[in-house]
Design an enzyme around this catalytic site. Structure first.
Site, PDB file in Angstrom:
ATOM      1  N   CYS A  12       0.819  -1.299   0.022  1.00  0.00           N
ATOM      2  CA  CYS A  12       0.148   0.092   0.063  1.00  0.00           C
ATOM      3  C   CYS A  12       0.893   1.309  -0.056  1.00  0.00           C
ATOM      4  O   CYS A  12       1.309   1.679  -0.900  1.00  0.00           O
ATOM      5  CB  CYS A  12      -1.090  -0.125   1.253  1.00  0.00           C
ATOM      6  SG  CYS A  12      -2.223   1.059   1.131  1.00  0.00           S
TER       7      CYS A  12
ATOM      8  N   HIS B  58      -3.312  -4.906  -0.056  1.00  0.00           N
ATOM      9  CA  HIS B  58      -2.923  -5.354   1.346  1.00  0.00           C
ATOM     10  C   HIS B  58      -2.930  -7.056   1.289  1.00  0.00           C
ATOM     11  O   HIS B  58      -4.092  -7.558   1.868  1.00  0.00           O
ATOM     12  CB  HIS B  58      -3.917  -5.052   2.564  1.00  0.00           C
ATOM     13  CG  HIS B  58      -3.611  -3.690   2.852  1.00  0.00           C
ATOM     14  ND1 HIS B  58      -2.547  -2.960   3.817  1.00  0.00           N
ATOM     15  CD2 HIS B  58      -3.961  -2.356   2.538  1.00  0.00           C
ATOM     16  CE1 HIS B  58      -2.485  -1.784   3.843  1.00  0.00           C
ATOM     17  NE2 HIS B  58      -3.510  -1.413   3.084  1.00  0.00           N
TER      18      HIS B  58
ATOM     19  N   GLU C 131      -1.488  -9.175   2.865  1.00  0.00           N
ATOM     20  CA  GLU C 131      -1.415  -9.858   4.190  1.00  0.00           C
ATOM     21  C   GLU C 131      -2.652 -10.257   4.657  1.00  0.00           C
ATOM     22  O   GLU C 131      -2.812 -11.381   5.544  1.00  0.00           O
ATOM     23  CB  GLU C 131      -0.643  -9.046   4.907  1.00  0.00           C
ATOM     24  CG  GLU C 131      -1.433  -7.707   5.726  1.00  0.00           C
ATOM     25  CD  GLU C 131      -1.250  -6.677   4.585  1.00  0.00           C
ATOM     26  OE1 GLU C 131      -1.525  -5.241   5.219  1.00  0.00           O
ATOM     27  OE2 GLU C 131      -0.892  -6.603   3.520  1.00  0.00           O
TER      28      GLU C 131
END
Length: 586
Positions: A393, A524, A526
């Site tokens: 990001c 993102h 993750e």
């Protein structure tokens, strides 16, 4: 006669007492994993007793990370635990806040839906909470109705803020019937070193407070730094009126992924299945045992620097840390995370001191100008040294700014940090300009949720994903300024993934002949990583860090780096200098 519109679904509530941060979320997640491994379809929900509508505008130091769901909801970090342990995506309705509940009730009152009633906490607020709890039992997008809904009630028993949620949970048990609802209470059993004793009184008082509002727990989770002896478990069972089979000792575990085994050893899952009369099979440990072997028997160790502005509270980057560790599991490697405050990397000497002994650098997301020049400095240092870099990001935006400065745009910046910059290589998204100007609501208005991207077929990211069509979750207001794409490309940076229309830059990277691994994504990733299914970008990044470590002893010529300063110029003459050609490692 009581109606049972959802008799097929059982509800399990998890509450906490004595103290906060006892691990209610991990306990609930681990139990969910156990029931899933027994062949049951489980979904989960978190009730948060704060007046914010969502955590999207809360300070990360207070709340920790914001976990974004596929459908674009900004939720509590515990929802991330739920997704990782259940290995399934949850909807935005998995997180309910007092702010959401009150907003809905007040809006209904304004529309006249209460027909002139005096609107009160009971029944109107509790009815809205019950509606949201029971809605989780509806069939999902695939038409599957859950067998069990696990609902974690935030806060601690006795807090004023949690009372409406506990009352609503009590009413759910009354409405559905006691045979379909289970209450699990997590409590602290402190150890007093001077006397060498474990104390049960705090748990007794906590259960007494719970019973005073009409809830008798079916099982107790005893949190302690050691096993609770059988004699004390029997005492707690007697004084709290809980079956001895429902008194569960949960000492601190070496890893959070050991907790399902701890609960199973204490037979909590079997007790829940019997109590709720659920169909089940034996626990299938195949996948989880493989995970635990990777957790506890790594073949090597790599050090990854997480360069951020909220590193004093690791929960601010919880999903990033778990995704890094999961990336290591894939390689049978232990990832040691070095928490680096970005402010300290603004100069080359500062970056060298902070990053000199790591094997990879991760730049996570964030907001605001503080620490930005340090993130850019860390990227400059890593790029010149051949250190693998992954930017998430804001991390992508910092990679782009650093690349722009390296080709002569010495004042390149983001419109977020410097609205008057002559070279806004990162610009405000068109639909966000009114919000950034303060003319619209800030909360819940970013580009949120899952969006598709198209990758260049021969790119590093396409090789990592093993496909050119991907979908990732997002949370941002700013984007790469397309007017600068050609100039930035002179640095060698490649725009390797975009939105399907080609407009929004989603991925950037340096080709392997320019740098072993520098990848940035506007997303993102993750948030989609699982311990048993690590995200491909993190797998590739950790793999690059392992390769870097293996090549550390090889003779590599290290170029001299001009001293980096916050505006991208050199200390020597005040003129921006392009970075030297990065070192390449076989």
């Amino acid at each position: 006669m009581r109606k049972h519109p959802q008799t097929a679904t059982k509800h399990l509530f998890v509450s906490g007492g004595v103290a906060s941060s006892l691990g209610k979320g991990l306990t609930a997640s681990s139990l969910g994993q156990l029931l899933t491994a027994r062949g049951l379809h489980v979904t989960m929900q978190k009730l948060d007793p704060y007046l914010n509508v969502d955590p999207g505008t809360m300070n990360p130091f207070q709340h920790g990370e914001v976990f974004v769901t596929e459908d674009g909801a900004e939720t509590d970090l515990d929802v991330g635990h739920y997704e990782r342990f259940l290995d399934r995506n949850l909807p935005g309705s998995a997180n309910v806040t007092t702010g959401q509940v009150y907003s809905t009730v007040i809006a209904k009152e304004r529309r006249g839906e209460y027909l002139g009633d005096t609107v009160q906490v009971i029944p109107h607020i509790t009815d809205e909470i019950k509606r949201r709890i029971l809605a989780m039992a509806q069939p999902d997008a695939d038409g599957n109705r859950p067998d069990v809904v696990i609902t974690e009630i935030g806060g601690t028993v006795g807090d004023i803020e949690s009372q409406p949620f506990l009352e609503a949970a009590r009413q759910v048990r009354h409405y559905l019937g006691r045979e379909d609802v289970f209450f699990l209470h997590v409590s602290l059993v402190p150890y007093l070193a001077p006397s060498g004793e474990l104390k049960t009184k705090p748990t007794q008082h906590s259960v007494a407070a719970l019973r005073s509002i009409g809830i008798t727990p079916d099982a107790l989770i005893l949190r302690c730094d050691r096993d609770v002896p059988e004699a004390l478990k029997n005492k707690i069972a007697l004084m709290c009126d809980v079956d001895i089979d429902g008194v569960i000792s949960t000492p601190d575990a070496p890893s959070i992924y050991d907790i399902p085994k701890v609960l199973h050893r204490e037979e909590l899952d079997a007790f829940v299945v019997r109590r709720l009369n659920l169909p089940f099979r034996d626990v299938d440990w195949t996948e989880w045992d493989d995970l635990l072997r990777r957790v506890h028997e790594p073949h090597e160790t790599v050090r990854i620097a997480l360069v951020g502005k909220y590193v004093e509270l690791s929960d601010a980057y919880l999903s990033v840390a778990e995704a890094l560790r999961a990336g290591g599991f894939k390689h049978r490697a232990k990832v040691e995370i070095c928490w680096v405050a970005s402010d300290g990397c603004e100069t080359t000497s500062g970056a060298a001191a902070a990053l000199g002994d790591v094997h990879g650098v991760l730049i996570p997301g964030g907001f605001g100008i503080r620490g930005i020049e340090g993130k850019i400095g860390a990227i400059a240092y890593a790029r010149a040294r051949g250190l693998p870099v992954l930017g998430l990001c804001l991390g992508l935006q910092c990679i782009v700014i650093e690349a722009a400065r390296s080709v002569g745009l010495t004042n390149a910046n983001s419109a977020e940090f410097d609205p008057d910059t002559p070279d806004p290589v990162i610009a405000t998204m068109p639909d966000q300009e009114e919000i950034v100007a303060g003319e619209a609501d800030l909360g819940g208005t970013m580009r949120l949720g899952s969006y598709p991207a198209v990758l260049e077929p021969d790119s590093v990211v396409a090789q990592a994903y093993q496909t050119t069509q991907v979908s990732e979750r997002h949370r941002h207001r700013y984007e790469v300024n397309n007017a600068y794409r050609d100039k930035i490309a002179e640095s060698g940076l490649r725009f390797s993934g975009t939105s399907p229309d080609g407009h929004l830059v989603e991925f950037v990277e340096y080709p392997p002949d320019r740098h072993p691994f520098v990848v940035g994504t506007q997303a993102h990733p993750e948030l989609k990583s699982r311990p048993t299914r690590p995200h491909p970008l993190f797998v590739a990044f950790v793999g690059a860090a392992i390769d870097y470590k293996a090549g550390e002893l090889l003779p590599v010529e290290i170029p001299e780096i001009p001293e980096h300063t916050p505006n991208g110029s050199s200390h020597r003459d005040g003129v921006g200098q392009p970075l030297p050609e990065p070192a390449s490692r076989g």
